[in-house]
Design an enzyme around this catalytic site. Structure first.
Site, PDB file in Angstrom:
ATOM      1  N   CYS A 194       0.742  -1.121   0.070  1.00 59.09           N
ATOM      2  CA  CYS A 194      -0.191  -0.081   0.037  1.00 59.09           C
ATOM      3  C   CYS A 194       1.019   1.243  -0.087  1.00 59.09           C
ATOM      4  CB  CYS A 194      -0.821   0.030   1.217  1.00 59.09           C
ATOM      5  SG  CYS A 194      -2.183   1.209   1.304  1.00 59.09           S
ATOM      6  N   HIS A 238      -9.125  -3.445  -3.395  1.00 57.63           N
ATOM      7  CA  HIS A 238      -8.133  -2.943  -2.600  1.00 57.63           C
ATOM      8  C   HIS A 238      -8.530  -1.434  -2.321  1.00 57.63           C
ATOM      9  CE1 HIS A 238      -4.084  -2.324  -0.813  1.00 57.63           C
ATOM     10  NE2 HIS A 238      -4.092  -0.877  -1.263  1.00 57.63           N
ATOM     11  N   HIS A 242     -10.268   1.188   0.886  1.00 49.36           N
ATOM     12  CA  HIS A 242      -9.620   2.340   1.346  1.00 49.36           C
ATOM     13  C   HIS A 242     -11.043   3.233   1.422  1.00 49.36           C
ATOM     14  CE1 HIS A 242      -5.664   2.494   1.684  1.00 49.36           C
ATOM     15  NE2 HIS A 242      -5.355   1.795   0.357  1.00 49.36           N
TER      16      HIS A 242
END
Length: 285
Positions: A194, A238, A242
């Protein structure tokens, strides 16, 4: 999302696809991702399948019709300016966006680090596509590429708005506004990192659904439905995590979770803001 992709030459139409450099492991190009895009003004529809590298294939009419059925009810947005809502959105973007040259511990340049409240709270849908939102998307794309990432969410640059960008622009439009995950199936393990957690030894194998059905708007206002597989599905999950305030490490389980959380503690990361959120059940106490 951190990572790298390799663009390969497109095979000539009608010829057998060569080994796909994006899929890797000697695998060949395949129509993994099914995409339907509709212009709400003209009603024109673009439909195709695409490999992870962007090579396109025809989409069967039955699949096209199935995906089109998911378009109604999407959190779609139209272009707008001069209204109270548009002005408020543009002011929010201007007030909260992080400079591209911002350097903070635990994150790539221009990216919000873990521990920053905006990264751990759900974002709000964009009410309109405004000049400020378009500018934000361009800024996010620049920061993502500067950081050598393959995906970035709005709150990763400080803006609590539901918008993401990704580097697989030959598969689907690069900017997705108000993405919504509708369905998922299967499982696929893949190493993730990340841009908001630039800490050595924190990249980890994450087990996520293999395929996902996602509905969104493009930055041009067109409506999209995407049945994504492999890498594109992984990037979408992903970044949508977030936007929901969830960091990838929260999806880890077992020894890998224990290892990564210990690494973060040793480096001074406040792990209290990232309680485990494993798939398939409540987080352990």
């Amino acid at each position: 999302m951190s990572g790298r992709t390799t663009r390969k030459a497109q095979p000539a139409p009608g010829r057998r696809a060569a080994t796909c450099d994006v899929r890797g492991d000697g695998r060949r190009c395949a129509p993994l991702n099914e995409i339907v895009v509709r212009d709400p003004g003209s009603g024109a529809v673009e439909a195709y399948a695409a490999c992870s590298c962007g090579r396109r294939y025809p989409l069967p009419w039955t699949t096209r019709a199935r995906l089109l059925a998911f378009l109604p009810g999407a959190g779609l947005v139209t272009r707008g300016s001069g209204t109270i809502a548009a002005t408020a959105l543009d002011q929010l973007v201007s007030r909260t966006v992080w400079p591209a040259d911002s350097d903070r511990r635990f994150a790539k340049r221009g990216v919000v680090p873990v521990g920053t409240p905006v990264l751990h709270e759900p974002t709000a849908p964009a009410p309109l596509i405004t000049t400020g939102l378009v500018t934000l998307a361009l800024h996010m794309s620049s920061v993502m590429r500067q950081a050598r990432g393959i995906g970035l969410a709005g709150n990763q640059v400080g803006v609590p708005v539901r918008v993401l960008v990704h580097k697989l622009g030959t598969v689907a439009p690069e900017t997705l506004v108000n993405p919504e995950l509708l369905r998922s199936s299967g499982t696929w393990e893949y190493t993730e990192g990340c841009l908001s957690l630039d800490v050595p030894e924190t990249a980890a194998r994450v087990l996520r659904p293999r395929t996902v059905l996602v509905r969104a708007a493009g930055i041009d206002g067109r409506a999209l439905v995407m049945m994504a597989d492999e890498l594109f599905a992984r990037v979408l999950q992903h970044e949508i995590d977030h936007l929901d305030g969830v960091e990838y490490v929260q999806r880890l389980t077992g020894p890998e979770r224990a290892r990564v959380y210990q690494v973060m503690r040793d480096q001074g990361v406040d792990v209290a803001v990232m309680p485990p959120r494993p798939y398939g059940g409540p987080a352990p106490r």
